[in-house]
Design an enzyme around this catalytic site. Structure first.
Site, PDB file in Angstrom:
ATOM      1  N   ASP A   8       0.686  -1.188   0.236  1.00 28.32           N
ATOM      2  CA  ASP A   8      -0.092   0.010   0.063  1.00 28.32           C
ATOM      3  C   ASP A   8       0.789   1.252  -0.089  1.00 28.32           C
ATOM      4  OD1 ASP A   8      -2.376   1.357   0.251  1.00 28.32           O
ATOM      5  OD2 ASP A   8      -2.410   1.635   2.379  1.00 28.32           O
ATOM      6  N   ASP A  10      -0.394   4.994   1.173  1.00 29.98           N
ATOM      7  CA  ASP A  10      -1.118   5.837   1.936  1.00 29.98           C
ATOM      8  C   ASP A  10      -0.908   5.433   3.416  1.00 29.98           C
ATOM      9  OD1 ASP A  10      -1.858   7.822   0.199  1.00 29.98           O
ATOM     10  OD2 ASP A  10      -3.881   7.063  -0.138  1.00 29.98           O
TER      11      ASP A  10
END
Length: 256
Positions: A8, A10
Site C-alpha cells: 500500500d 497511504d
C-alpha cells in the site's frame, strides 16, 4: 517463500505530503535486490505517473509507472470485462476518469449505465442528488474502494467510503466495491507481477482492507503501524496479520 512484494502507499510510504520513516530505504532495497514489487493503492484520484512524480517529490527515485496499480485501474478493467461500451457518471478525480476513458467508456450524465464513486475533494450536494437519481433509474452502483478515512499529516480526512455511505443511505442500495479488500485487486496485482499470490507479501496499514484482502487472496500479510491501525485496534478484528512492524524500514523480506 516470499519472493515478491505488494505494498500500500497511504499510511505506509507517506501520510499526505510527508514521507514516513524508513520508506525510502524500503524502496531502494527492493530496487537494489531486484525484488519484484508493486504499489497497490486504493487511491483513485491519481494516475501511475502522478504517483511516481509524487514519490520523486518526496525523495524516492528509481520507480516507473509499471510499479503502480490503482483502484481506478482495477475498476476500469473490471467494468470493461462486464460491458464493452458504457456510459458512466463519475464522482472522483482525473485519475479515475482517465482510466475509464482508456478502456473506451464515455463520461455522461445522460442515462449512465454506471455510477462510479471514488474519493473526491470537490464532492457536492448536487453530485449526490445526481448519483441518487441515476441509481434509482437503474444505473449500477460501483465504488473504487471502501476506505472511510485517509491518513494525512496531522490526522485523517474523509475518503471514498463516506461518499458511498451517503449515496447508499439515500438509495437503499449497496455498491459493488472493486478495490481492497476485494481479493480481485490482489489477484490483478500478482498477475501483473507474474507470480502466484502465495509468493507475495501484502504490506499495509489497514486491517480492514490491506490485511484482510491479502489474507483472502492467499498472501502473507505485514501490518505497519504508521497509518490508520494502532496496536490497541488489533484485538478488534477476528483475524491477524502474519507480521507487525512500526514502519516499513523495519522489514527484512529475506527473513519472512
Amino acid at each position: 517463500m516470499v519472493t515478491s512484494v505488494i505494498s500500500d502507499m497511504d499510511g505506509v510510504i507517506y501520510r499526505g505530503k510527508q514521507l514516513i520513516a524508513g520508506a525510502n530505504e524500503f524502496v531502494q532495497k527492493l530496487l537494489a535486490d531486484k525484488t519484484p514489487f508493486l504499489f497497490l493503492t486504493n487511491n483513485a484520484e491519481q494516475t501511475p505517473l502522478d504517483l511516481k512524480l509524487k514519490l520523486e517529490s518526496l525523495g524516492i527515485h528509481g520507480l516507473t509507472e509499471d510499479n503502480f496499480i490503482t483502484s481506478a485501474m482495477a475498476t476500469a478493467m473490471f467494468l470493461r470485462q462486464q460491458k464493452e461500451r458504457a456510459k458512466v457518471y463519475v464522482i472522483g478525480g482525473g485519475g479515475l476518469i482517465n482510466e475509464l476513458y482508456n478502456v473506451g467508456f464515455s463520461i455522461s450524465e445522460s442515462n449512465p449505465d454506471y455510477v462510479v464513486v471514488a474519493k473526491s475533494s470537490t464532492f457536492s450536494f448536487e453530485q449526490l442528488k445526481k448519483a441518487v437519481r441515476f441509481i434509482d433509474h437503474g444505473a449500477k452502483f460501483i465504488g473504487t474502494n471502501p476506505d472511510m478515512i485517509d491518513p494525512v499529516e496531522g490526522g485523517n480526512e474523509p475518503a471514498a467510503g463516506t461518499i458511498l455511505a451517503a449515496i447508499s443511505a439515500a438509495t437503499g442500495k449497496k455498491p459493488y466495491i472493486v478495490g481492497k479488500p476485494n481479493a480481485l485487486m490482489m489477484m490483478l496485482a500478482s498477475r501483473k507481477l507474474g507470480v502466484h499470490p502465495e509468493e507475495c507479501v501484502m504490506v499495509g496499514d489497514r486491517m480492514d482492507t490491506d490485511i484482510v484482502g491479502g489474507m483472502e487472496a492467499g498472501m502473507k500479510t505485514a501490518l505497519v503501524l504508521s497509518g490508520v491501525t494502532t496496536t490497541d485496534m488489533l484485538n478488534d478484528f477476528p483475524y491477524k496479520p502474519d507480521y507487525v512492524f512500526n514502519h516499513v524500514g523495519e522489514i527484512d523480506f529475506k527473513s519472512l
